[in-house]
Design a protein around this motif. Structure first.
Motif, PDB file in Angstrom:
ATOM      1  N   UNK A 170       0.808  -1.209   0.000  1.00 52.63           N
ATOM      2  CA  UNK A 170       0.000   0.000   0.000  1.00 52.63           C
ATOM      3  C   UNK A 170       0.847   1.267   0.000  1.00 52.63           C
ATOM      4  N   UNK A 171       0.187   2.390   0.032  1.00 52.55           N
ATOM      5  CA  UNK A 171       0.874   3.670  -0.051  1.00 52.55           C
ATOM      6  C   UNK A 171       1.684   3.989   1.195  1.00 52.55           C
ATOM      7  N   UNK A 172       1.312   3.421   2.337  1.00 52.19           N
ATOM      8  CA  UNK A 172       1.992   3.738   3.593  1.00 52.19           C
ATOM      9  C   UNK A 172       3.029   2.700   3.992  1.00 52.19           C
ATOM     10  N   UNK A 173       3.390   1.826   3.069  1.00 56.17           N
ATOM     11  CA  UNK A 173       4.305   0.735   3.419  1.00 56.17           C
ATOM     12  C   UNK A 173       5.639   1.248   3.939  1.00 56.17           C
ATOM     13  N   UNK A 174       6.171   2.320   3.335  1.00 56.97           N
ATOM     14  CA  UNK A 174       7.483   2.814   3.730  1.00 56.97           C
ATOM     15  C   UNK A 174       7.505   3.390   5.142  1.00 56.97           C
ATOM     16  N   UNK A 199       2.535  -2.559  30.517  1.00 61.40           N
ATOM     17  CA  UNK A 199       1.793  -1.737  29.555  1.00 61.40           C
ATOM     18  C   UNK A 199       2.399  -1.980  28.179  1.00 61.40           C
ATOM     19  N   UNK A 200       1.545  -2.022  27.160  1.00 63.77           N
ATOM     20  CA  UNK A 200       2.050  -2.292  25.807  1.00 63.77           C
ATOM     21  C   UNK A 200       1.214  -1.550  24.782  1.00 63.77           C
ATOM     22  N   UNK A 201       1.899  -1.004  23.772  1.00 61.52           N
ATOM     23  CA  UNK A 201       1.260  -0.376  22.613  1.00 61.52           C
ATOM     24  C   UNK A 201       1.921  -0.978  21.375  1.00 61.52           C
ATOM     25  N   UNK A 202       1.151  -1.700  20.560  1.00 61.56           N
ATOM     26  CA  UNK A 202       1.723  -2.435  19.424  1.00 61.56           C
ATOM     27  C   UNK A 202       1.010  -2.079  18.132  1.00 61.56           C
ATOM     28  N   UNK A 203       1.069  -0.813  17.731  1.00 56.99           N
ATOM     29  CA  UNK A 203       0.356  -0.426  16.510  1.00 56.99           C
ATOM     30  C   UNK A 203       1.094   0.615  15.672  1.00 56.99           C
ATOM     31  N   UNK A 204       2.286   1.031  16.098  1.00 56.61           N
ATOM     32  CA  UNK A 204       2.969   2.118  15.397  1.00 56.61           C
ATOM     33  C   UNK A 204       3.989   1.589  14.396  1.00 56.61           C
ATOM     34  N   UNK A 205       4.095   2.236  13.216  1.00 56.53           N
ATOM     35  CA  UNK A 205       5.080   1.821  12.211  1.00 56.53           C
ATOM     36  C   UNK A 205       6.510   1.962  12.722  1.00 56.53           C
ATOM     37  N   UNK A 206       7.416   1.196  12.132  1.00 57.76           N
ATOM     38  CA  UNK A 206       8.801   1.171  12.590  1.00 57.76           C
ATOM     39  C   UNK A 206       9.532   2.489  12.486  1.00 57.76           C
ATOM     40  N   UNK A 207       9.083   3.396  11.619  1.00 56.64           N
ATOM     41  CA  UNK A 207       9.778   4.680  11.467  1.00 56.64           C
ATOM     42  C   UNK A 207       9.378   5.698  12.531  1.00 56.64           C
ATOM     43  N   UNK A 208       8.393   5.376  13.364  1.00 57.93           N
ATOM     44  CA  UNK A 208       7.897   6.312  14.360  1.00 57.93           C
ATOM     45  C   UNK A 208       8.876   6.438  15.516  1.00 57.93           C
ATOM     46  N   UNK A 209       9.133   7.674  15.955  1.00 60.61           N
ATOM     47  CA  UNK A 209      10.047   7.923  17.062  1.00 60.61           C
ATOM     48  C   UNK A 209       9.419   7.440  18.368  1.00 60.61           C
ATOM     49  N   UNK A 210      10.265   6.950  19.268  1.00 62.62           N
ATOM     50  CA  UNK A 210       9.775   6.450  20.555  1.00 62.62           C
ATOM     51  C   UNK A 210       8.989   7.519  21.315  1.00 62.62           C
ATOM     52  N   UNK A 211       9.490   8.749  21.301  1.00 54.20           N
ATOM     53  CA  UNK A 211       8.834   9.833  22.030  1.00 54.20           C
ATOM     54  C   UNK A 211       7.459  10.148  21.444  1.00 54.20           C
ATOM     55  N   UNK A 212       7.321   9.995  20.133  1.00 55.31           N
ATOM     56  CA  UNK A 212       6.021  10.237  19.491  1.00 55.31           C
ATOM     57  C   UNK A 212       4.991   9.221  19.969  1.00 55.31           C
TER      58      UNK A 212
END
Length: 362
Positions: A170-174, A199-212
């Motif tokens: 898809x368009x957001x693959x990168x 606590x766990x959050x498992x939905x963010x893409x790999x390029x996302x900064x930890x602080x974000x």
């Protein structure tokens, strides 16, 4: 003419072969399926599924009714067999067809089983993954962390490991390509001093900064609201220093600062150790998940639930790894960062207070 046409068709060898291909079907074969809970002792069972029989039974008791088939038609898999297929996949990270050979089922069946079982294990999240709920729990958590390196007020350590996936397309693959150039999900977790994921959050893409991820997580709102009193969370230099998140010092000038830095490192080390145990027990997280994104997220949360159940049952022996898997695990736990920590050290009031009023007196 009609009879001549039938005569030509029947006498032509080419049409005979085609007709045989059309009408021939593979004979359905019902294979006997081994009962691994009876077949293996606890050691052999752990060697193959990397958790103990006791832990597996505890999990099965929680999800049996949700995954059980309503009838036994078509030689349906039992809940025990469905759970063991899923655990085998978690423990090996193999192709679905290879996992299916364990019980003689098809690739599509394995895919459906892993989807259903992972979903229902992940649904146990609220019962096994939670922050301290009462004042007594908060004080106990602070005492346990204090025993590690005498760092006061700590209730959790935070960080973000990466779980390797295939390109979601898809368009957001990168967006899922991380700093190391591989596709991954950036998973935020908090752990306690006993390596339990709280606590766990498992939905963010790999390029996302930890602080974000942290700025957009529910746990931040809970910390800001004062739900955990004076409790603080220790983090690495990728986060923003504030009243309830304490990051390390970049430059040490005094003996008190040196004590703070050493204590902080030893206290925060439990989050790295939790990733080591978690990913060693479930190598599928390190070797890579070749499934749909939604299934991948369920598997990540499900393995976190199983990790906590193992910790609660003292089933903490990490199985041995081959050198190849060991290298993959170590590479995936720590992805080199490109963070500028100096830009996150504006709000140093709480950290400075700890250094001046506590560490300087040690």
């Amino acid at each position: 003419m009609e009879s001549d046409w039938h005569c030509d068709f029947d006498s032509d060898p080419e049409y005979d072969d085609l007709w045989n291909v059309i009408i021939m079907r593979r004979t359905k074969e019902i294979r006997s399926r081994p009962k691994f809970f009876k077949l293996y002792d606890d050691k052999d069972f752990r060697d193959r599924f990397w958790i103990s029989k006791k832990t597996a039974w505890n999990v099965l008791d929680c999800i049996r009714l949700q995954i059980e088939h309503k009838t036994k038609w078509n030689h349906a898999l039992s809940p025990e067999q469905m759970l063991l297929l899923t655990l085998r996949f978690y423990a090996t990270g193999s192709m679905l067809r290879t996992v299916g050979d364990l019980l003689g089922v098809s690739q599509s069946t394995v895919s459906r089983v892993i989807t259903v079982v992972s979903h229902h294990i992940a649904q146990l999240k609220d019962h096994h993954i939670y922050m301290p709920k009462t004042e007594i729990d908060l004080k106990k958590s602070q005492r346990d962390f204090f025993k590690l390196a005498k760092f006061p007020r700590v209730i959790a350590a935070i960080d973000c490991p990466h779980v390797k996936i295939i390109s979601p397309g898809g368009e957001d693959a990168e967006l899922f390509r991380n700093r190391k150039g591989i596709f991954s999900i950036n998973v935020q977790t908090l752990c306690d001093s006993n390596l339990r994921i709280i606590d766990i959050v498992a939905r963010w893409p790999g390029s996302t900064h930890d602080a974000t991820i942290f700025r957009n997580s529910q746990i931040l709102c809970r910390l800001e609201s004062g739900e955990f009193g004076s409790g603080i969370v220790v983090a690495d230099s990728g986060y923003e220093n504030n009243h309830f998140v304490i990051m390390p010092l970049m430059h040490v000038n005094t003996s008190a600062e040196n004590l703070f830095k050493e204590s902080h490192i030893r206290t925060r080390n439990c989050i790295e150790r939790s990733y080591g145990v978690w990913k060693r027990r479930f190598p599928v997280l390190s070797l890579g998940l070749r499934l749909h994104l939604a299934k991948t997220q369920s598997i990540i949360v499900a393995t976190a639930v199983l990790h906590n159940i193992c910790c609660n049952n003292r089933d903490i022996m990490a199985p041995p790894l081959s050198n190849e898997i060991e290298d993959v695990v170590n590479n995936m736990i720590n992805i080199p960062n490109n963070r500028n920590a100096e830009s996150h050290t504006i709000n140093n009031v709480t950290r400075k207070c700890l250094i001046d009023n506590y560490f300087s007196l040690l």
